[in-house]
Scaffold this active site. Structure first.
Site, PDB file in Angstrom:
ATOM      1  CB  CYS A 144      31.320 -33.756 -52.714  1.00  0.00           C
ATOM      2  SG  CYS A 144      33.137 -33.833 -52.106  1.00  0.00           S
ATOM      3  CG  HIS A 197      36.416 -32.598 -49.733  1.00  0.00           C
ATOM      4  ND1 HIS A 197      36.190 -33.820 -49.966  1.00  0.00           N
ATOM      5  CD2 HIS A 197      37.726 -32.449 -49.746  1.00  0.00           C
ATOM      6  CE1 HIS A 197      37.583 -34.628 -49.682  1.00  0.00           C
ATOM      7  NE2 HIS A 197      38.419 -33.476 -49.622  1.00  0.00           N
ATOM      8  CG  ASP A 201      36.755 -37.739 -47.542  1.00  0.00           C
ATOM      9  OD1 ASP A 201      36.161 -38.357 -48.659  1.00  0.00           O
ATOM     10  OD2 ASP A 201      36.912 -36.849 -47.214  1.00  0.00           O
ATOM     11  CB  SER A 202      39.262 -38.738 -51.246  1.00  0.00           C
ATOM     12  OG  SER A 202      38.488 -37.571 -51.106  1.00  0.00           O
ATOM     13  CB  CYS A 254      34.198 -40.648 -49.171  1.00  0.00           C
ATOM     14  SG  CYS A 254      34.786 -40.204 -51.051  1.00  0.00           S
ATOM     15  CD  GLU A 263      41.964 -32.854 -49.403  1.00  0.00           C
ATOM     16  OE1 GLU A 263      43.243 -33.064 -48.938  1.00  0.00           O
ATOM     17  OE2 GLU A 263      41.123 -33.380 -48.913  1.00  0.00           O
TER      18      GLU A 263
HETATM   19  N1  DGL Z   1      34.685 -36.132 -49.955  1.00  0.00           N
HETATM   20  C1  DGL Z   1      34.749 -36.865 -51.293  1.00  0.00           C
HETATM   21  C2  DGL Z   1      33.175 -37.052 -51.684  1.00  0.00           C
HETATM   22  O1  DGL Z   1      32.159 -37.223 -50.725  1.00  0.00           O
HETATM   23  C3  DGL Z   1      35.447 -36.288 -52.276  1.00  0.00           C
HETATM   24  C4  DGL Z   1      35.773 -37.308 -53.491  1.00  0.00           C
HETATM   25  C5  DGL Z   1      37.007 -36.783 -54.145  1.00  0.00           C
HETATM   26  O2  DGL Z   1      38.197 -37.093 -53.507  1.00  0.00           O
HETATM   27  O3  DGL Z   1      36.875 -36.266 -55.401  1.00  0.00           O
HETATM   28  O4  DGL Z   1      32.781 -37.506 -52.720  1.00  0.00           O
END
Ligand code: DGL
Length: 257
Positions: free
Chosen positions: A182, A184, A9-10, A72, A150
């Site tokens: 998302c 997150h 993931d990011s 993600c 984050e």
């Molecule tokens: N967890 C990522 C998603 O599902 C976050 C994306 C991001 O870093 O903007 O889209």
């Protein structure tokens, strides 16, 4: 097959998916990669999201992963077609759960909170068109939310204020399903439950992704046939302590990538 499942993931958000996978597939080894240094992906152009997704994939393949979960929505909707075409392992992606929301809604009004990169993608548009005909879909970009999550701000006044700004209009318009697009955002569910009217169902795709990962492992004869202990490695290129907090474990490693 003893090799691990790779998950990226990011940032820390994909740990919400890792937890579902670990719950459903407790006998699998896993490697989780959090590219927090480059979060948020959702504000980046498609080419950069693709470049970062390739880098993450190659890291996990070098570690011997047998299957990769793109945990993600932004990376899935912008890069999974490319990844599937260019690498031999199976990929599991995650997309906003428009279909279950369209099936559940009684008011025929559904909200989707996701990143700019996800909402702008053609994969999201095609899914929405396919599954939500006759349904009014309220799309909202969650600018700033990934950064707050984050930073561990799951319940701060700032987080609450942003959510109110983003969601009040769709709540007033009568949605009865809110899709969290998302990985997150599931970490905001306790706050969302406090804020939203009780008739609004909050829907995310984490469990469905874990089920799909299991189906693909079974179909390809890739389930772990090794013995315990099963190992879980977590890597981040930013703050180890934050990743440890989200993963509920204390063994993340810093990696400069
Ligand atoms: N967890 C990522 C998603 O599902 C976050 C994306 C991001 O870093 O903007 O889209």
């Amino acid at each position: 097959m003893k090799s691990p499942i790779g998950i990226f993931d990011s940032g820390v958000g994909g740990t919400s998916i890792w937890k579902e996978i670990n719950r459903l597939l407790p006998n699998e080894d896993t490697i989780y990669l959090a590219d927090s240094k480059n979060a948020p992906y959702g504000e980046k152009p498609k080419e950069e999201i693709l470049h970062l997704s390739i880098k993450n994939t190659e890291f996990l393949l070098e570690k011997g992963c047998k299957l990769i979960v793109v945990a993600c929505n932004t990376a899935t909707t912008n890069a999974i077609d490319y990844l599937r075409e260019h690498y031999d392992v199976p990929f599991i992606g995650i997309e906003p759960a428009i279909k279950p929301a369209a099936l559940q809604t009684k008011t025929k009004k559904v909200g989707v909170l996701a990143t700019k990169g996800t909402l702008a993608s053609s994969l999201f548009h095609n899914t929405s068109k396919l599954h939500a005909s006759g349904i009014k879909v309220f799309e909202k970009e969650g600018h700033g939310l990934v950064e707050l999550i984050e930073a561990g701000q799951l319940h701060s006044p700032e987080t609450k204020k942003l959510l109110q700004d983003y969601l009040n209009p769709m709540v007033e318009a009568g949605i009865d399903c809110l899709v969290l697009g998302c990985t997150h955002y599931p970490y905001l569910i306790p706050l969302l439950q406090e804020m939203l009217p009780t008739n609004i169902n909050i829907i995310d795709s984490g469990e469905a992704v874990a089920r799909q990962a299991k189906t693909v492992l079974v179909k390809n004869d890739l389930l772990n046939d090794g013995n315990p202990p099963f190992t879980h490695q977590f890597f981040t290129n930013k703050d180890v302590s934050i990743l440890n907090k989200f993963a509920d474990i204390t063994r993340a490693s810093f990696l400069d990538f």
